[in-house]
Design an enzyme around this catalytic site. Sequence first.
Site, short mmCIF file in Angstrom:
data_model
loop_
_atom_site.label_atom_id
_atom_site.label_comp_id
_atom_site.label_asym_id
_atom_site.label_seq_id
_atom_site.Cartn_x
_atom_site.Cartn_y
_atom_site.Cartn_z
CB SER A 69 -0.94 -0.07 1.22
OG SER A 69 -1.76 1.04 1.26
CD GLU A 377 -8.93 2.87 8.15
OE1 GLU A 377 -8.71 2.32 9.23
OE2 GLU A 377 -8.22 2.71 7.15
CG ASN A 379 -6.39 6.18 6.23
OD1 ASN A 379 -7.32 5.88 5.50
ND2 ASN A 379 -5.86 5.32 7.09
CB SER A 505 1.08 0.74 14.18
OG SER A 505 1.05 0.19 12.88
C1 LIG Z 1 -3.87 5.81 11.52
C2 LIG Z 1 -3.90 5.07 10.25
O1 LIG Z 1 -4.02 5.70 9.20
N1 LIG Z 1 -3.77 3.74 10.32
C3 LIG Z 1 -3.80 2.89 9.12
C4 LIG Z 1 -2.74 1.82 9.19
O2 LIG Z 1 -3.04 0.98 10.31
P1 LIG Z 1 -2.21 0.97 11.67
O3 LIG Z 1 -2.79 -0.19 12.41
O4 LIG Z 1 -2.45 2.30 12.30
O5 LIG Z 1 -0.77 0.85 11.30
O6 LIG Z 1 -2.79 1.03 8.01
C5 LIG Z 1 -4.04 0.34 7.84
C6 LIG Z 1 -3.93 -0.51 6.61
O7 LIG Z 1 -3.70 0.26 5.47
C7 LIG Z 1 -5.20 1.33 7.77
O8 LIG Z 1 -6.40 0.63 7.70
C8 LIG Z 1 -5.16 2.22 9.00
O9 LIG Z 1 -6.12 3.22 8.93
MG LIG Z 2 -3.65 1.25 0.35
#
Ligand SMILES: CC(=O)N[C@H]1[C@@H](OP(=O)(O)O)O[C@H](CO)[C@@H](O)[C@@H]1O
Ligand SMILES: [Mg+2]
Length: 552
Positions: A69, A377, A379, A505
């Site tokens: 991604s 989300e 993002n 995360s």
């Molecule tokens: C704050 C943030 O943007 N976290 C992202 C990120 O996850 P984390 O678990 O935060 O690393 O990657 C994921 C997969 O792409 C997405 O679903 C999620 O929203």
């Molecule tokens: Mg992606």
Amino acid sequence: MPPSSLRVVYAFAREMHPKTTDVFIQYGTAGFRTKAILLEHVVYRMGLLAVIRSRVKNGRTIGMMITASHNLEPDNGVKLVDPDGEMLEEEWEAHATKLANVSDNDLEATTMEIIQEVKADMTLKASVFIGMDTRYTSPRLAAAAANGVIALKGTPKEFGIVTTPMLHFFVKCRNDNSYGTPTEEGYYEKIIGAYKNMRKSLPTKGDYSPCLYVDGANGVGGKKLKNVKKNFDEEELELHLFNLGGSGEKLNLGCGADHVKVTQTPAKGIPSTPYQRIASLDGDGDRLVYYYTDDKDKMHLLDGDRIATLLASYITELLQRCETTEVQLGIVQTAYANGASTKYITDTLKIPVQCVKTGVKHLHSAAHKYDIGVYFEANGHGTVLYSSKAKNVISRIAREGDPEPREAAKLLSQFIEMTNETVGDAISDLLLVETVLCARGISALQWMQLYTDLPCRQLKVTVADRNAIQTTDAERQCTSPEGLQQRINELVAKYPSGRAFARPSGTEDIVRVYAEAESQLEADTLAAEVCQAVFDLAGGVGARPELPATQE
Ligand SMILES: CC(=O)N[C@H]1[C@@H](OP(=O)(O)O)O[C@H](CO)[C@@H](O)[C@@H]1O
Ligand SMILES: [Mg+2]
């Protein structure tokens, strides 16, 4: 019926895709994701698991997507897609993690154990669709995936370079042909066809201009938009594409949706034209944010929260024009949603809104509970889900309703057709957003004026063990380590409208911290203070996080 021996699984593994590392790897928020060089055996083993999964689902097709991604080029990843085009069922994540981590010597026995545990009938046919992003490490990994499928006598079908949401779409269509045709052409036909149809009834008006700049993140999404662009005349959509991954241009580096959202700065490589609407995709084409810069070169971000509110308000308007009260709409967000967006949804749009844990699988399943569920989300990852009840009501009105409701229901039917319901899809979402902006006759500036975001900041802290942090309440409260939540509460209390949280995360070996407050400096300071608290109380490593310069 389990097979008596899986020697071939072991032989393939040892000869072609041996496990060369002891680093433990976990199926996280979006599958496995790490340095590409550590992944070949993992991907091979996921090929095995995909076959087992397909057999448990009576031979229905399972998807495998090779991508990391928005991560930088040296990373890669793999995730499995369930038969309805959705993320792998959570219970199977443990099987995936187990299979990925056993030694080559134990692989045969562990594979057999899983087959028995899930009661897979290994005499059935199995079908696996494989897609990959543009990373130079992807073809090798896709080949390992196919070998895993073949080792268990499944049938792999490779789609080459496609966006993640395209692969989800193909899987869904293969298992449910009423949804569409499982090919790239089938995808364009459905989604672009619906956009063009809808634009016939919605000519350009007001301050909307069909001119759109796009930041392709140097990834697959931008490349595919080149195909999409050919289908439109300039009155329908005038796409200007940038960051298409030409020579020397690095994936996601200084560009793409994640860069724009997290750094709150524009993507490189795009001419600066004040108030020009810019859409920014991520590396595998499943996220979308918009932004523009004003006449003082200040950037204004229109993120996933903005997209969710725009789409939800338009669908609500169409439902009202359909004169139906049978269909209830709701919005699903995560803790990262800007507090101002949640307030706008509740107070102005008067739409039910729910907060769930980070990760598309959580949003997706929560959105299924509404007749129409809009999830995003912050993002920029999200989509709209329409229940069969909603689809039936809308198509009935489109056929039998009075003229005005009938018109609205026809528009809504096209809107549904344009949506990739399997997962967030930057191309589909882009066309949905453009449709609504056009229908409303508004510019990016007017879209921005619908509500004012609270200034916010997202940071990372490195700790020895990120799982030392445990959370509850949709990740908004920490339950361990002891004392951390109390410290965060004390820090937040210093700032009017302040809000902050920390969570581990699921895709990187770090803890994420988010804060919002009334001014950018306050948000930045609160975020940094919470980082210090995490560092002090949850085993921080390296240098202690610093406060913004003016606070020293
Ligand atoms: C704050 C943030 O943007 N976290 C992202 C990120 O996850 P984390 O678990 O935060 O690393 O990657 C994921 C997969 O792409 C997405 O679903 C999620 O929203
Ligand atoms: Mg992606």
